[in-house]
Design a protein around this motif. Sequence first.
Motif, short mmCIF file in Angstrom:
data_model
loop_
_atom_site.label_atom_id
_atom_site.label_comp_id
_atom_site.label_asym_id
_atom_site.label_seq_id
_atom_site.Cartn_x
_atom_site.Cartn_y
_atom_site.Cartn_z
N VAL A 65 -48.96 34.38 65.20
CA VAL A 65 -50.21 34.06 65.88
C VAL A 65 -51.25 35.14 65.60
O VAL A 65 -50.93 36.19 65.05
N ASN A 66 -52.48 34.89 66.03
CA ASN A 66 -53.57 35.86 65.89
C ASN A 66 -53.90 36.45 67.25
O ASN A 66 -53.94 35.74 68.26
N CYS A 67 -54.17 37.74 67.25
CA CYS A 67 -54.54 38.43 68.49
C CYS A 67 -55.91 37.92 68.96
O CYS A 67 -56.82 37.74 68.17
N SER A 68 -56.04 37.71 70.25
CA SER A 68 -57.29 37.21 70.81
C SER A 68 -58.37 38.28 70.85
O SER A 68 -59.55 37.96 70.98
N ARG A 69 -58.00 39.54 70.74
CA ARG A 69 -58.98 40.62 70.80
C ARG A 69 -59.41 41.12 69.42
O ARG A 69 -60.59 41.24 69.14
N CYS A 70 -58.43 41.40 68.54
CA CYS A 70 -58.78 41.98 67.24
C CYS A 70 -58.60 41.01 66.08
O CYS A 70 -58.89 41.35 64.94
N LEU A 71 -58.11 39.81 66.34
CA LEU A 71 -57.92 38.74 65.36
C LEU A 71 -56.86 39.05 64.31
O LEU A 71 -56.74 38.36 63.32
N GLU A 72 -56.06 40.08 64.53
CA GLU A 72 -55.01 40.46 63.60
C GLU A 72 -53.78 39.58 63.83
O GLU A 72 -53.43 39.26 64.96
N SER A 73 -53.11 39.20 62.75
CA SER A 73 -51.92 38.36 62.84
C SER A 73 -50.73 39.21 63.28
O SER A 73 -50.55 40.34 62.82
N PHE A 74 -49.89 38.65 64.17
CA PHE A 74 -48.69 39.35 64.62
C PHE A 74 -47.63 38.34 65.03
O PHE A 74 -47.89 37.16 65.18
N THR A 75 -46.41 38.82 65.17
CA THR A 75 -45.28 37.98 65.55
C THR A 75 -45.12 38.04 67.07
O THR A 75 -44.98 39.12 67.64
N TYR A 76 -45.13 36.86 67.69
CA TYR A 76 -45.01 36.76 69.15
C TYR A 76 -43.64 36.18 69.50
O TYR A 76 -43.30 35.07 69.07
N PRO A 77 -42.82 36.91 70.27
CA PRO A 77 -41.54 36.37 70.70
C PRO A 77 -41.74 35.43 71.88
O PRO A 77 -42.18 35.85 72.95
#
Length: 177
Positions: A65-77
């Motif tokens: 997913v993408n972070c809502s604050r910095c728009l960086e992609s990350f893995t969400y458990p």
Amino acid sequence: MKLDIDSIKKGDKNTLDLNFALDLNTIDYYGDIIDIISPVDVNGKLYVIDDRLYMNLGIKTHMQVNCSRCLESFTYPFKSSINAEFVHENLSTDQTDESDEDIIYYQESTIDLDELIKENIIMNIPMKLVCDKSCQGLCSNCGIKLKDKSCDCSHTQSIDEDIDPRLAKLKELLEQD
């Protein structure tokens, strides 16, 4: 995975273990496409008590997913659970309360667990996903990621420069009070 409810109710066991992995590639989350990067692990039980069917499931997976604050992609458990009672649609008006959210109505003798799990994932994804609790997001002026670097935008501009000139009179009114 489809469950035949009639055969479960007629069976001699009163519990059924559900342990399987569901392969979902993507989920359409209100127009955003979320990538599911690991199979959805589903563990739980199905209970038959007095001709009623109850289900308790635990769901785990990882999403890109993408972070809502910095728009960086990350893995969400992702982790969720489903606790529900299955009621045939014919019995819905007679014996059950329609406002109960844990009741799932079915028409035929089979239930598609895949769709139920997809709906549960969509309903339980947080509205704002954040890569880190301390993520500061993007600078509102220059757009730089405040996570990686610092900018001088907020220090060089005063608050008066940020105010829309059409609304400057309202600020004067507030200062008078």
